[in-house]
Design a protein around this motif. Structure first.
Motif, PDB file in Angstrom:
ATOM      1  N   LEU A  53      -8.648  15.354  -4.022  1.00  0.00           N
ATOM      2  CA  LEU A  53      -7.373  14.325  -3.706  1.00  0.00           C
ATOM      3  C   LEU A  53      -7.216  14.142  -2.219  1.00  0.00           C
ATOM      4  CD1 LEU A  53      -5.057  15.212  -6.831  1.00  0.00           C
ATOM      5  CD2 LEU A  53      -6.471  12.888  -6.224  1.00  0.00           C
ATOM      6  N   LEU A  54      -7.199  15.433  -1.605  1.00  0.00           N
ATOM      7  CA  LEU A  54      -6.930  15.163  -0.119  1.00  0.00           C
ATOM      8  C   LEU A  54      -7.991  14.785   0.470  1.00  0.00           C
ATOM      9  CD1 LEU A  54      -5.281  15.996   2.348  1.00  0.00           C
ATOM     10  CD2 LEU A  54      -6.329  18.368   2.460  1.00  0.00           C
ATOM     11  N   ILE A  55      -9.219  14.848   0.335  1.00  0.00           N
ATOM     12  CA  ILE A  55     -10.402  14.285   1.158  1.00  0.00           C
ATOM     13  C   ILE A  55     -10.354  12.652   0.636  1.00  0.00           C
ATOM     14  CG2 ILE A  55     -12.725  13.952   0.740  1.00  0.00           C
ATOM     15  CD1 ILE A  55     -13.109  16.947   0.096  1.00  0.00           C
ATOM     16  N   ASP A  56      -9.815  12.315  -0.574  1.00  0.00           N
ATOM     17  CA  ASP A  56      -9.927  10.671  -0.534  1.00  0.00           C
ATOM     18  C   ASP A  56      -8.830  10.169   0.077  1.00  0.00           C
ATOM     19  OD1 ASP A  56     -11.691  11.116  -2.684  1.00  0.00           O
ATOM     20  OD2 ASP A  56     -10.343  11.013  -4.305  1.00  0.00           O
ATOM     21  N   ALA A  57      -7.692  10.726   0.247  1.00  0.00           N
ATOM     22  CA  ALA A  57      -6.644  10.361   1.044  1.00  0.00           C
ATOM     23  C   ALA A  57      -6.923  10.176   2.399  1.00  0.00           C
ATOM     24  CB  ALA A  57      -5.399  11.114   0.731  1.00  0.00           C
ATOM     25  N   ALA A  58      -7.572  11.274   2.938  1.00  0.00           N
ATOM     26  CA  ALA A  58      -7.715  11.484   4.336  1.00  0.00           C
ATOM     27  C   ALA A  58      -8.707  10.494   4.791  1.00  0.00           C
ATOM     28  CB  ALA A  58      -8.438  12.847   4.508  1.00  0.00           C
ATOM     29  N   PHE A  59      -9.640   9.934   4.026  1.00  0.00           N
ATOM     30  CA  PHE A  59     -10.717   9.234   4.326  1.00  0.00           C
ATOM     31  C   PHE A  59     -10.402   7.427   3.800  1.00  0.00           C
ATOM     32  CE2 PHE A  59     -13.535  13.025   4.490  1.00  0.00           C
ATOM     33  CZ  PHE A  59     -13.388  12.938   5.885  1.00  0.00           C
ATOM     34  N   ALA A  60      -9.271   7.446   3.328  1.00  0.00           N
ATOM     35  CA  ALA A  60      -9.197   5.897   2.766  1.00  0.00           C
ATOM     36  C   ALA A  60      -9.478   4.854   3.821  1.00  0.00           C
ATOM     37  CB  ALA A  60      -7.810   5.832   2.514  1.00  0.00           C
ATOM     38  N   ASP A  61      -9.067   5.178   5.058  1.00  0.00           N
ATOM     39  CA  ASP A  61      -9.241   4.143   6.037  1.00  0.00           C
ATOM     40  C   ASP A  61     -10.926   3.984   6.271  1.00  0.00           C
ATOM     41  OD1 ASP A  61      -6.571   3.700   6.563  1.00  0.00           O
ATOM     42  OD2 ASP A  61      -6.337   4.745   8.399  1.00  0.00           O
ATOM     43  N   GLU A  62     -11.568   5.154   6.293  1.00  0.00           N
ATOM     44  CA  GLU A  62     -12.974   4.914   6.501  1.00  0.00           C
ATOM     45  C   GLU A  62     -13.502   4.138   5.453  1.00  0.00           C
ATOM     46  OE1 GLU A  62     -11.661   8.244   9.310  1.00  0.00           O
ATOM     47  OE2 GLU A  62     -11.189   7.437   7.339  1.00  0.00           O
ATOM     48  N   LEU A  63     -13.263   4.598   4.064  1.00  0.00           N
ATOM     49  CA  LEU A  63     -13.720   3.584   3.242  1.00  0.00           C
ATOM     50  C   LEU A  63     -13.558   2.115   3.319  1.00  0.00           C
ATOM     51  CD1 LEU A  63     -12.789   5.994  -0.080  1.00  0.00           C
ATOM     52  CD2 LEU A  63     -14.790   5.602   1.219  1.00  0.00           C
ATOM     53  N   ARG A  64     -12.209   2.010   3.841  1.00  0.00           N
ATOM     54  CA  ARG A  64     -12.165   0.365   3.938  1.00  0.00           C
ATOM     55  C   ARG A  64     -12.918   0.043   5.164  1.00  0.00           C
ATOM     56  NH1 ARG A  64      -6.646   1.871   2.501  1.00  0.00           N
ATOM     57  NH2 ARG A  64      -6.152   2.634   4.575  1.00  0.00           N
TER      58      ARG A  64
END
Length: 204
Positions: A53-64
């Protein structure tokens, strides 16, 4: 809605996680992240019960950013130029963040957000590469696994000194795209390895 102090703690955790993932990759521990954020482990786990969950939140900008890169490449009327732009821009993103591509390409069944995102983008890139082949820009024996190989190899850019990293990323991308260019002088490639999990494999 989070209280002001809880929101501040969450942002401190995310900032620390982003910095450590970028510097060292995603193998850093939750305890290291809590220490960098100057919060207790209980506070960290209250905000993020699992590391995924932390990885998902930390990389949200990179996914976009990845989505935008692929959108722009697919929208280019010249598919070869669009393909080259995707390679360069993703390589630059890769060079700036040691952990992102490691997380993005991990064959982790529990990482639903990454897996679904990866499957969608690889499917769209499969369409772009077919159009680039038909236009005569991309070599006919290119496979989507070749793009995955480039992303994996590009993780080595993290070892380049920070001041030279962008220039190194651009040169690496240029070398990769030149290898992908259609040419009568190319030798025959060995069979492509399977680098994407079977359920997400893109068929050309």
């Amino acid at each position: 809605m989070l209280r002001a102090d809880a929101l501040e703690n969450r942002e401190r955790v995310l900032e620390a996680a982003r910095a450590l993932f970028a510097e060292q990759g995603i193998d850093v521990t939750m305890r290291q992240i809590a220490r960098r954020a100057q919060v207790g482990p209980a506070t960290l786990y209250r905000r993020f019960p699992t590391k995924q969950l932390l990885i998902d939140a930390a990389f949200a900008d990179e996914l976009r950013s990845c989505t935008q890169i692929v959108d722009d490449g697919c929208a280019d009327p010249d598919p070869w130029r669009g393909f080259c732009a995707v390679i360069e821009r993703i390589t630059l993103l890769n060079g700036r963040n040691h952990g992102f591509v490691q997380a993005y390409l991990a064959a982790n069944p529990g990482a639903d957000s990454f897996g679904a995102h990866r499957a969608t983008l690889l499917r769209r890139l499969g369409g772009l590469t077919e159009r680039a082949k038909e236009a005569g820009g991309l070599r006919a024996d290119f496979a989507i696994e070749d793009l995955v190989l480039v992303l994996q190899a590009g993780r080595g850019l993290a070892s380049v000194p920070a001041l030279a990293r962008e220039a190194a990323a651009r040169r690496f991308a240029a070398l990769a795209t030149d290898a992908f260019r259609a040419s009568t002088t190319h030798g025959e490639l060995p069979a492509a390895p399977r680098l994407t999990p079977p359920p997400l494999r893109v068929v050309g």
